[in-house]
Design an enzyme around this catalytic site. Structure first.
Site, PDB file in Angstrom:
ATOM      1  N   ASN A  11       6.443  26.117 -42.568  1.00  0.00           N
ATOM      2  CA  ASN A  11       6.815  27.293 -43.372  1.00  0.00           C
ATOM      3  C   ASN A  11       8.269  27.102 -43.814  1.00  0.00           C
ATOM      4  O   ASN A  11       9.181  27.262 -43.015  1.00  0.00           O
ATOM      5  CB  ASN A  11       6.661  28.555 -42.500  1.00  0.00           C
ATOM      6  CG  ASN A  11       7.206  29.799 -43.185  1.00  0.00           C
ATOM      7  OD1 ASN A  11       7.473  29.804 -44.390  1.00  0.00           O
ATOM      8  ND2 ASN A  11       7.367  30.867 -42.415  1.00  0.00           N
ATOM      9  N   HIS A 101       3.474  37.530 -41.761  1.00  0.00           N
ATOM     10  CA  HIS A 101       4.590  36.939 -41.013  1.00  0.00           C
ATOM     11  C   HIS A 101       5.520  38.072 -40.560  1.00  0.00           C
ATOM     12  O   HIS A 101       5.716  39.053 -41.286  1.00  0.00           O
ATOM     13  CB  HIS A 101       5.342  35.940 -41.898  1.00  0.00           C
ATOM     14  CG  HIS A 101       6.323  35.107 -41.138  1.00  0.00           C
ATOM     15  ND1 HIS A 101       7.556  35.587 -40.769  1.00  0.00           N
ATOM     16  CD2 HIS A 101       6.252  33.848 -40.647  1.00  0.00           C
ATOM     17  CE1 HIS A 101       8.199  34.651 -40.094  1.00  0.00           C
ATOM     18  NE2 HIS A 101       7.421  33.578 -39.999  1.00  0.00           N
TER      19      HIS A 101
HETATM   20  C1  PEP Z   1       8.306  30.851 -38.474  1.00  0.00           C
HETATM   21  O1  PEP Z   1       9.086  31.463 -39.173  1.00  0.00           O
HETATM   22  O2  PEP Z   1       7.103  30.950 -38.674  1.00  0.00           O
HETATM   23  C2  PEP Z   1       8.849  30.044 -37.388  1.00  0.00           C
HETATM   24  C3  PEP Z   1       8.059  29.726 -36.392  1.00  0.00           C
HETATM   25  O3  PEP Z   1      10.178  29.698 -37.466  1.00  0.00           O
HETATM   26  P1  PEP Z   1      10.998  28.724 -36.465  1.00  0.00           P
HETATM   27  O4  PEP Z   1      10.136  27.507 -36.214  1.00  0.00           O
HETATM   28  O5  PEP Z   1      12.255  28.384 -37.217  1.00  0.00           O
HETATM   29  O6  PEP Z   1      11.241  29.493 -35.220  1.00  0.00           O
END
Ligand code: PEP
Length: 256
Positions: A11, A101
């Protein structure tokens, strides 16, 4: 026993111009081998402005990485300034759409009901939603984690038939672990994902065994192996570490 092919989704959030996105996806493809794609489904979710460029790069170079989007509006078309419809994404060969999300729920006020409309719209357009759920630190400390994910998953899948649910992916993302460098322990993540799997069983019956449930929250090359060794964890939704093609490739290779 049902075998679920692991899925690793990057993502990219509001990072990478379309030019940077092309470079990142090309570099990622140089680092991955056929055996990586055979073992794991790989998805990148660029910003809307980079979708078309990444799509043409993947097509032209025959790169077996799937395209994902970070958001969608549930309506097919209409007066929704600034929004993007499911059919617009599907026409770009988008296969996966992140829905619900925590950043969209918290910053943009998306409710369980709105998230559910998006899930159904994504499925109706022939794509696969990555339905996110997860608790805040306060909820975790109050012992409310299981109830929170049960509620989000049940509401997110309301009105989805067991047949359609085969296209669903769920991502368990404890909010306190997103972008903070703090990861849920592999055992804790596995335990909450077991609760999600039971919830899925009560909502869509036997189909639950085919639904991939990912972990997300500060996944890095250094913790990917331990997370992927857990029986209930079917892959990862990766934010920060997916911006770097070397790091993301190592995560896809389970920290090799
Ligand atoms: C996300 O935003 O879906 C995520 C898991 O971010 P990070 O890996 O940076 O914690």
């Amino acid at each position: 026993m049902t075998t679920r092919k692991p899925l690793m989704a990057g993502n990219w959030k509001m990072h990478h111009t379309h030019l940077e996105a092309i470079q990142v996806v090309q570099k990622l493809s140089y680092r991955l081998e056929k055996k990586d794609y055979d073992r794991t489904e790989v998805v990148v979710c660029p910003a809307f402005t980079a979708l078309r460029s990444v799509q043409t790069t993947l097509d032209a170079d025959r790169i077996p990485i799937a395209l994902g989007a970070q958001n969608v509006h549930p309506e097919e078309k209409g007066a929704f300034t600034g929004e993007v419809s499911p059919v617009m994404l599907a026409k770009l060969n988008v296969r996966f759409v992140i829905v619900g999300h925590s950043e969209r729920r918290e910053i943009f006020g998306e409710t369980d009901d709105f998230v559910n409309r998006k899930v159904r719209a994504v499925l109706a357009a022939g794509m696969q939603p990555i339905l996110c759920c997860g608790e805040t630190l306060e909820e975790r400390e109050a012992g409310e984690t299981d109830a929170k994910v049960q509620r989000q998953v049940t509401a997110g899948l309301a009105g989805v038939s067991p047949a359609d649910a085969t296209g669903v992916v769920v991502a368990y993302e404890p909010i306190w672990a997103i972008g903070t460098g703090r990861t849920a322990s592999a055992e804790d993540a596995n335990a909450t994902i077991s609760v999600i799997r039971k919830t899925l069983r009560s909502v869509v019956g036997e189909t639950a065994a085919t639904i991939r449930v990912l972990y997300g929250g500060s996944v890095k090359p250094g913790n990917a192996h331990e997370l992927m060794a857990q029986p209930e964890i079917d892959g990862a939704l990766v934010g920060g570490a997916s911006l770097d093609p070397d790091d993301f490739a190592r995560i896809i290779q389970y920290g090799r």
